[in-house]
Design a protein around this motif. Sequence first.
Motif, short mmCIF file in Angstrom:
data_model
loop_
_atom_site.label_atom_id
_atom_site.label_comp_id
_atom_site.label_asym_id
_atom_site.label_seq_id
_atom_site.Cartn_x
_atom_site.Cartn_y
_atom_site.Cartn_z
N GLN A 140 73.83 101.39 110.48
CA GLN A 140 73.57 101.69 109.09
C GLN A 140 74.76 102.37 108.42
N THR A 141 74.72 102.45 107.13
CA THR A 141 75.72 103.18 106.38
C THR A 141 75.35 104.67 106.32
N GLY A 142 76.28 105.48 105.82
CA GLY A 142 76.00 106.90 105.61
C GLY A 142 76.68 107.83 106.60
N PHE A 143 77.38 107.26 107.60
CA PHE A 143 77.99 108.10 108.63
C PHE A 143 79.38 107.59 108.97
N ASN A 144 80.19 108.46 109.56
CA ASN A 144 81.46 108.07 110.16
C ASN A 144 81.19 107.76 111.63
N TYR A 145 81.06 106.47 111.93
CA TYR A 145 80.83 106.05 113.31
C TYR A 145 82.16 105.84 114.03
N PRO A 200 88.08 92.50 118.24
CA PRO A 200 87.70 92.47 116.83
C PRO A 200 86.45 93.27 116.48
N ASP A 201 85.87 94.00 117.43
CA ASP A 201 84.75 94.86 117.07
C ASP A 201 85.23 96.05 116.25
N THR A 202 84.29 96.65 115.53
CA THR A 202 84.59 97.85 114.78
C THR A 202 84.93 98.99 115.75
N ILE A 203 86.01 99.70 115.49
CA ILE A 203 86.39 100.85 116.31
C ILE A 203 85.91 102.13 115.64
N ALA A 204 86.01 102.17 114.31
CA ALA A 204 85.55 103.32 113.53
C ALA A 204 85.21 102.83 112.14
N SER A 205 84.34 103.56 111.45
CA SER A 205 83.94 103.13 110.12
C SER A 205 83.73 104.32 109.20
N THR A 206 83.81 104.07 107.90
CA THR A 206 83.52 105.07 106.88
C THR A 206 82.08 104.91 106.41
N PRO A 207 81.53 105.89 105.69
CA PRO A 207 80.09 105.87 105.39
C PRO A 207 79.59 104.67 104.60
N TYR A 208 80.44 104.02 103.78
CA TYR A 208 79.96 102.90 102.97
C TYR A 208 80.17 101.54 103.62
N ILE A 212 79.28 98.88 106.81
CA ILE A 212 78.33 98.57 107.88
C ILE A 212 79.11 98.28 109.16
N PRO A 213 79.06 99.14 110.17
CA PRO A 213 79.79 98.87 111.41
C PRO A 213 79.13 97.73 112.19
N VAL A 214 79.96 96.86 112.77
CA VAL A 214 79.47 95.73 113.55
C VAL A 214 80.16 95.70 114.91
N VAL A 215 79.36 95.68 115.96
CA VAL A 215 79.86 95.54 117.33
C VAL A 215 79.18 94.32 117.92
N LYS A 216 79.96 93.29 118.30
CA LYS A 216 79.35 92.05 118.77
C LYS A 216 80.01 91.45 120.01
N MET A 217 81.13 92.02 120.46
CA MET A 217 81.82 91.43 121.61
C MET A 217 81.53 92.16 122.91
N GLU A 218 80.82 93.29 122.82
CA GLU A 218 80.57 94.07 124.03
C GLU A 218 79.42 93.48 124.83
N PHE A 254 78.59 95.12 127.82
CA PHE A 254 78.14 96.25 128.62
C PHE A 254 77.79 97.41 127.68
N ASP A 255 77.02 98.35 128.20
CA ASP A 255 76.62 99.51 127.40
C ASP A 255 77.85 100.21 126.82
N PHE A 256 77.74 100.69 125.58
CA PHE A 256 78.88 101.35 124.96
C PHE A 256 78.44 102.64 124.26
N PRO A 257 79.29 103.66 124.29
CA PRO A 257 78.95 104.95 123.67
C PRO A 257 79.23 104.93 122.16
N VAL A 258 78.57 105.86 121.47
CA VAL A 258 78.70 105.96 120.01
C VAL A 258 78.92 107.42 119.63
N ILE A 259 79.80 107.64 118.66
CA ILE A 259 80.04 108.97 118.09
C ILE A 259 79.69 108.93 116.61
N ILE A 260 78.95 109.93 116.13
CA ILE A 260 78.73 110.14 114.70
C ILE A 260 79.39 111.46 114.35
N GLN A 261 80.48 111.40 113.61
CA GLN A 261 81.26 112.61 113.35
C GLN A 261 80.47 113.67 112.60
#
Length: 472
Positions: free
Chosen positions: A349-354, A362-370, A372-378, A380-387
């Motif tokens: 979703q939007t609203g956060f710095n992921y 080509p997956d999203t590495i980081a995103s700004t709040p406006y 929509i981050p997309v991860v589609k090439m992984e 295996f399980d992957f970690p997430v940070i919300i700043q």
Amino acid sequence: MKKLLTFLFFSLPYFATCQEVIECGSGEDVAQLTITSASKNAIAQMQNPEPLVFNIYFHLVKGDNGNWIPSPSDPNCCFNTNEPSIMQAVAFLNISYNPYNIYFKFLGWDEIHSDNYTALGTEYQALDNEYGRPDAIDVYVVDHFTNFGSFPPGAYVPSNPAYSTSIFFQHYGFSDAHYTNTTMLHEVGHVLNLKHVFENYNNANAERVTRDTNNPVYNADTHGDLVEDTPAQPKNPYATGNVDCAEPFDMTATNYYNEPYEDIIAGNFMSYTVNCNRHLSEGQIARIRESVQSNPDHYGPLMNTLASLYQPWEVTPIAGDHIVSVEEIPENTAMLKVCRNLLLRHRFQTGFNYQFPDCSWPDTIASTPYVIPVVKMETFDFPVIIQQISNEATEIVKVNCTRGVICAEEPIVGGVLISTQVLGSMNITVEELTKIQASDPSLFETLMSEYYYILKKMTETGVVKERYFYKP
């Protein structure tokens, strides 16, 4: 007739030329729940509060034909209410409420196709009863309100406590991002049991100006918005009647008791002037938290966990780049069945710095709040940070697609036919096939007998199916 289209895989005053006036429906006074006021003692008890996470879901209510009705004032106006405008509203909502440790988990959106609800008069509860989600704040974007006209007021929160967790927008206003953003803050505040900061400013229930608790007329804890640290104020405090923060306050304005207003602060979410300095007071935040704690049956079903914000709101199976198999379809010679490795597209979703520290382009590495981050090439399980919450990866997204395949029928666009009478001979014939020839079900019957053949059929994505055979 009604249709519901669900999408699992939504900006604010009216137009840019308008002055950010938020107008609620006339009956939007928030339902009175158990809590009655936010006192100074309550504020003191709200230090280091637990995060509050509310689910939110959007409904676009169109006609039977799936279209909005043109605005009577401007037939060419405002038809871009769609997923990007929804996600922009979600972003602004979180950006504005997150500093108060209040978050919103986006659950998705759908389209409702029903002429019964495009022009909304008194059908709020019927619409909500039919399509509302018990686990979320429901936001309905309807064509227009017949009981308020086609122009603002642009949003409405009914006062009936049975359905006061729902918000209704006119799409004329919702398609304007600036209007929707500020109005969303305001209407969500009503859902969370906040009143207008100018509540009852023009009648005998008006809030007195004094904040001296020893003054005999002090009533900030029982009148007005029932929040002691929001100053008494009129509906519009500006001298010119505009709502521009650069305008001066009307220093001659008085309340119902002819007391001059003092210490008005522009930009409170629950005012009609939210052009700048957008904020909630400590007392309003305490009122929200007391309301949630005191009314678990009312708010409990709408709430989620902080961990839910780390999970994608949509997970969709998609095809990868590795072709697992290609098969002809006997009953449909114009198509090939192409199976590829299965991947999962995760949209956040939007609203956060992921941040996704273990992912790579080509997956999203980081995103700004406006965004929509997309991860589609992984795979295996992957970690997430919300700043906004933590600089460490505290949650993991589970991925289970490594062994799967996803198949689709792809149209044949052409091909090649290679023929020879003698295997190993250099005397071969190569013929380019058109789409019609390569898809012809009687192709085999038209071939010469006692020849060896290589038939290649190609799809529009470049996939080739080769078949070797001998025609006796």
